[in-house]
Design a protein around this motif. Structure first.
Motif, PDB file in Angstrom:
ATOM      1  N   TYR A  10     -34.238  12.854  -1.084  1.00  0.00           N
ATOM      2  CA  TYR A  10     -35.235  12.054  -0.361  1.00  0.00           C
ATOM      3  C   TYR A  10     -35.027  10.594  -0.737  1.00  0.00           C
ATOM      4  N   THR A  12     -36.026   6.395   0.708  1.00  0.00           N
ATOM      5  CA  THR A  12     -36.780   5.560   1.632  1.00  0.00           C
ATOM      6  C   THR A  12     -36.537   4.094   1.318  1.00  0.00           C
ATOM      7  N   SER A  29     -48.943   1.860  -0.157  1.00  0.00           N
ATOM      8  CA  SER A  29     -47.567   2.323  -0.202  1.00  0.00           C
ATOM      9  C   SER A  29     -46.751   1.421  -1.121  1.00  0.00           C
ATOM     10  N   THR A 123     -41.652   2.466   3.671  1.00  0.00           N
ATOM     11  CA  THR A 123     -41.914   3.748   4.319  1.00  0.00           C
ATOM     12  C   THR A 123     -43.139   4.378   3.659  1.00  0.00           C
ATOM     13  N   SER A 125     -45.092   7.692   3.398  1.00  0.00           N
ATOM     14  CA  SER A 125     -44.915   9.114   3.704  1.00  0.00           C
ATOM     15  C   SER A 125     -46.198   9.778   4.180  1.00  0.00           C
ATOM     16  N   PRO A 133     -37.776   7.997   6.790  1.00  0.00           N
ATOM     17  CA  PRO A 133     -36.962   8.295   5.600  1.00  0.00           C
ATOM     18  C   PRO A 133     -35.482   8.281   5.955  1.00  0.00           C
ATOM     19  N   ASN A 196     -45.298  14.549  -4.877  1.00  0.00           N
ATOM     20  CA  ASN A 196     -44.555  13.683  -3.971  1.00  0.00           C
ATOM     21  C   ASN A 196     -45.043  12.252  -4.165  1.00  0.00           C
ATOM     22  N   ASP A 239     -48.470   6.310  -2.156  1.00  0.00           N
ATOM     23  CA  ASP A 239     -48.827   6.676  -0.783  1.00  0.00           C
ATOM     24  C   ASP A 239     -50.154   7.420  -0.688  1.00  0.00           C
TER      25      ASP A 239
END
Length: 277
Positions: A10, A12, A29, A123, A125, A133, A196, A239
């Motif tokens: 992952y 970003t 974010s 970004t 999420s 992403p 996450n 996020d």
């Protein structure tokens, strides 16, 4: 342009986020480990708020169509860390799996110049704001200017910080039975694989409520330790939603947010109300 050959698990684009818009329902974010992004930008002569790439669990490959200065910080990913280095035209930057930690930051002189959304190139999420992403084939434009000259030869990367999060009592600690905050600080918690960029989900001693029902939604801050009905705490990261309805038993001190951001599934973490480590 920088071409993403492989994003790893992952990855970003992140800068320092969208502060000041929570009253409109917009999360902040930005980089989960903001000090690491700031350092990477300083190493290549960028402003600290320039956008870079946040790579989760390493294993990313980036091809530079034109030569550029770059720097890596955060989780050490089997690459040159904490030093500016030149990537020649057509060169490829490869990251391995990090020895410890979760997130590695890639800064490029001039910054990643994707189109900003609400003043940020990050970004998000949770809300979906900002660029998608990264995936194989994504092309990232590089800005044409930087804030200053490259003046730092080396910023030796530190070792892993102790997995201890210092907390203050939260605004809803009265929603829990007496001793709940001590229980939070008493036993170790394990980081769940469901964690996450929204939050670090933990498994460990359950925290018992003294009240039934749910709170009306109220404002949330990064570092809030929210406790759903399961009794298993969640530490909010970059996020997180601007509001939430589960009670907050504690709040992680801002200085320890980078420690929380680098926790990975299976890691053990403890909480403490002591100001020192």
């Amino acid at each position: 342009m920088i071409e993403v050959i492989a994003p790893g698990p992952y990855a970003t684009v992140q800068d320092l986020g969208r502060p000041g818009l929570a009253h409109l329902g917009v999360p902040r974010s930005g980089a989960a480990d903001a000090p690491s992004l700031r350092l990477a930008n300083r190493l290549v002569g960028n402003r600290e708020d320039a956008a870079g790439v946040e790579v989760t669990f390493g294993l990313a490959r980036l091809r530079f169509h034109e030569g550029a200065w770059a720097a890596l910080t955060g989780a050490p990913a089997e690459a040159r860390m904490g030093v500016p280095f030149w990537v020649p035209p057509g060169g490829e930057l490869r990251l391995g799996a990090p020895e410890w930690g979760l997130r590695t930051y890639v800064a490029v002189r001039g910054g990643i110049a994707v189109e900003p959304v609400l003043g940020s190139r990050s970004t998000d999420s949770l809300s979906g704001l900002g660029p998608e992403p990264l995936r194989a084939g994504t092309l990232l434009p590089v800005g044409g200017s930087a804030a200053g000259e490259i003046s730092v030869d080396l910023a030796p990367p530190p070792g892993p910080a102790p997995a201890v999060l210092r907390v203050l009592a939260g605004p809803r600690d009265d929603w829990f039975v007496p001793g709940a905050l001590e229980a939070l600080c008493g036993g170790p918690y394990e980081v769940s694989q469901d964690s996450n960029r929204v939050g670090v989900r933990l498994r460990g001693p359950g925290l018992t409520r003294a009240r039934k029902g749910e709170l009306p939604s109220e404002g949330m801050v990064t570092g809030a330790v929210q406790v759903p009905p399961s009794g298993q705490p969640i530490v909010f990261l970059a996020d997180h939603p601007p509001t939430g309805g589960y009670p907050v038993i504690a709040v992680v001190r801002q200085a320890d947010l980078p420690v929380a951001a680098q926790l990975r599934p299976g890691d053990e973490v403890r909480f403490t109300t002591r100001p020192g480590r």
